[in-house]
Design a protein around this motif. Sequence first.
Motif, PDB file in Angstrom:
ATOM      1  N   ASP A 250       0.875  -1.171   0.000  1.00 31.16           N
ATOM      2  CA  ASP A 250       0.000   0.000   0.000  1.00 31.16           C
ATOM      3  C   ASP A 250       0.919   1.230   0.000  1.00 31.16           C
ATOM      4  N   GLN A 251       1.051   1.886  -1.138  1.00 26.31           N
ATOM      5  CA  GLN A 251       2.016   2.970  -1.286  1.00 26.31           C
ATOM      6  C   GLN A 251       1.735   4.120  -0.333  1.00 26.31           C
ATOM      7  N   SER A 252       0.468   4.421  -0.130  1.00 26.44           N
ATOM      8  CA  SER A 252       0.116   5.529   0.751  1.00 26.44           C
ATOM      9  C   SER A 252       0.592   5.278   2.179  1.00 26.44           C
ATOM     10  N   ILE A 253       0.371   4.064   2.669  1.00 26.23           N
ATOM     11  CA  ILE A 253       0.795   3.732   4.039  1.00 26.23           C
ATOM     12  C   ILE A 253       2.316   3.701   4.126  1.00 26.23           C
ATOM     13  N   ALA A 254       2.966   3.112   3.123  1.00 24.31           N
ATOM     14  CA  ALA A 254       4.428   3.036   3.125  1.00 24.31           C
ATOM     15  C   ALA A 254       5.036   4.436   3.151  1.00 24.31           C
ATOM     16  N   THR A 265       9.980   9.623   1.716  1.00 24.27           N
ATOM     17  CA  THR A 265       9.065   8.704   1.045  1.00 24.27           C
ATOM     18  C   THR A 265       9.658   7.303   1.005  1.00 24.27           C
ATOM     19  N   ALA A 266       8.772   6.316   0.800  1.00 23.66           N
ATOM     20  CA  ALA A 266       9.228   4.939   0.654  1.00 23.66           C
ATOM     21  C   ALA A 266       9.900   4.763  -0.702  1.00 23.66           C
ATOM     22  N   VAL A 267      10.777   3.771  -0.782  1.00 25.39           N
ATOM     23  CA  VAL A 267      11.394   3.390  -2.050  1.00 25.39           C
ATOM     24  C   VAL A 267      10.582   2.219  -2.588  1.00 25.39           C
ATOM     25  N   LEU A 268       9.954   2.405  -3.747  1.00 30.13           N
ATOM     26  CA  LEU A 268       9.038   1.403  -4.287  1.00 30.13           C
ATOM     27  C   LEU A 268       9.725   0.563  -5.359  1.00 30.13           C
ATOM     28  N   VAL A 269       9.501  -0.741  -5.281  1.00 29.32           N
ATOM     29  CA  VAL A 269      10.089  -1.697  -6.219  1.00 29.32           C
ATOM     30  C   VAL A 269       9.033  -2.104  -7.238  1.00 29.32           C
ATOM     31  N   LYS A 270       9.378  -2.011  -8.517  1.00 28.37           N
ATOM     32  CA  LYS A 270       8.450  -2.389  -9.574  1.00 28.37           C
ATOM     33  C   LYS A 270       8.475  -3.901  -9.789  1.00 28.37           C
ATOM     34  N   ALA A 271       7.456  -4.404 -10.439  1.00 27.94           N
ATOM     35  CA  ALA A 271       7.323  -5.848 -10.637  1.00 27.94           C
ATOM     36  C   ALA A 271       8.071  -6.360 -11.849  1.00 27.94           C
ATOM     37  N   THR A 272       8.684  -5.467 -12.624  1.00 31.43           N
ATOM     38  CA  THR A 272       9.316  -5.903 -13.871  1.00 31.43           C
ATOM     39  C   THR A 272      10.581  -6.723 -13.643  1.00 31.43           C
ATOM     40  N   ASN A 273      11.421  -6.305 -12.726  1.00 32.74           N
ATOM     41  CA  ASN A 273      12.659  -7.031 -12.432  1.00 32.74           C
ATOM     42  C   ASN A 273      12.938  -6.857 -10.947  1.00 32.74           C
ATOM     43  N   ILE A 274      12.246  -7.641 -10.135  1.00 30.54           N
ATOM     44  CA  ILE A 274      12.241  -7.417  -8.693  1.00 30.54           C
ATOM     45  C   ILE A 274      13.640  -7.542  -8.094  1.00 30.54           C
ATOM     46  N   ALA A 275      14.410  -8.537  -8.518  1.00 29.93           N
ATOM     47  CA  ALA A 275      15.722  -8.759  -7.925  1.00 29.93           C
ATOM     48  C   ALA A 275      16.627  -7.546  -8.090  1.00 29.93           C
ATOM     49  N   GLN A 279      17.677  -4.815  -5.134  1.00 30.06           N
ATOM     50  CA  GLN A 279      19.075  -4.522  -4.838  1.00 30.06           C
ATOM     51  C   GLN A 279      19.345  -3.026  -4.948  1.00 30.06           C
ATOM     52  N   SER A 280      18.797  -2.393  -5.976  1.00 34.16           N
ATOM     53  CA  SER A 280      18.971  -0.949  -6.147  1.00 34.16           C
ATOM     54  C   SER A 280      18.308  -0.183  -5.013  1.00 34.16           C
ATOM     55  N   ALA A 281      17.141  -0.671  -4.581  1.00 35.19           N
ATOM     56  CA  ALA A 281      16.442  -0.010  -3.483  1.00 35.19           C
ATOM     57  C   ALA A 281      17.243  -0.105  -2.193  1.00 35.19           C
TER      58      ALA A 281
END
Length: 375
Positions: A250-254, A265-275, A279-281
């Motif tokens: 939940d981006q708002s809560i994060a 703000t939170a650092v959000l990870v996309k679903a395209t290349n999670i690994a 690691q970047s996050a």
Amino acid sequence: MRLQPLHRLSLASLLGLAAAAGLHGACAPDSGLGAASSSSEGAGSGGDLDPDGGLLSDAPIDARPDPDAACGLVTEEAIAVPLNLYIMMDKSSSMVGDKWDSAKVGLTAFVNSARFAGVRVALRFFPRAADDVPACDQNAYKTPLVPFGPLPGNAGAIVDAIEAESPDGLSTPIYPALGGALLQGIEMAQNHPGEASAVLLVTDGKPQGPAPQCGGANPEDPAALAALAAAGARFRPPVRTFVIGLPGVDQSIANQIAAAGGTDTAVLVKATNIAVEFQSALAKVTGQALPCEYEVPSEVAGGQIAFNDVNVLFGLDGAPQEILPQSPGCDGPGWRYDNPSSPTALVLCPDTCGAARNASAAKIQILLGCETVLR
């Protein structure tokens, strides 16, 4: 040690720090938790964290040290304030599959990265297995599964721990998990003065459980979670909360938790290349957590060198180092002493600190013997 309720309540070396020591014959740059309490009150026995509770070229330099002068005889390594980072990682059932496998790959690459050598990392997972301890007890999450240890030496234990775990939790009890991690962070800050402590929450969901009420607070209420993070951030010394949101979070809560925890703000990870994204996050969060403070050299602290005969050499991304001017008011790029009357640390001003954290590498050294260049 159990910490009682707290009422009214940076990393290691800079990202890619490549500081070095050597003798020089000149001064030339080419010759480094409830409503809040603002003190450490509350350290004792029993209880939980109560939720109520510009670049160098822009800086004018009056006069640079004469490259032919013999004033600067020693350039010292800039010793950064160490960072203690407690990672609290979600292993609820929603993490099963690609998210968990990718998180393992990303975490393994992160802890083995030479860029963060020296950062002390601890790890624990949530939710914990049911036992006789009340589900809301924050102290049950306080002790890490993998104790604090410097990277890369602690990498093996961290990798072994995540390899031995599997997503099996039926709830996402962020409230007691975050509270416990903050209690540990506060204890580390109290027991290791002069070091920085931070908490990293990694989750893919929103708070669920562990009970309708935890100490009078609704553990699923985002405001209650934000209050915990705010309590840590207002503690002295502060313990900031970073948040990495995996797909499904939940981006708002994060973002609310991160903002209250002093990290915007939170650092959000996309679903395209999670690994790779994870690691970047992790790298981004750790870079942001690294403190921009450096110890006053022993020659200065001991009186052999005057406080006004100290300069900072600073360079980013492989560029030649330049003298960074002292800026007591930090109204632009520069550095200042933490306490002008009795300094114990050199602190990079916000503009310079931000540039260093966003760079792929920062080289910082301390030049002794030349009159301090002022902004």
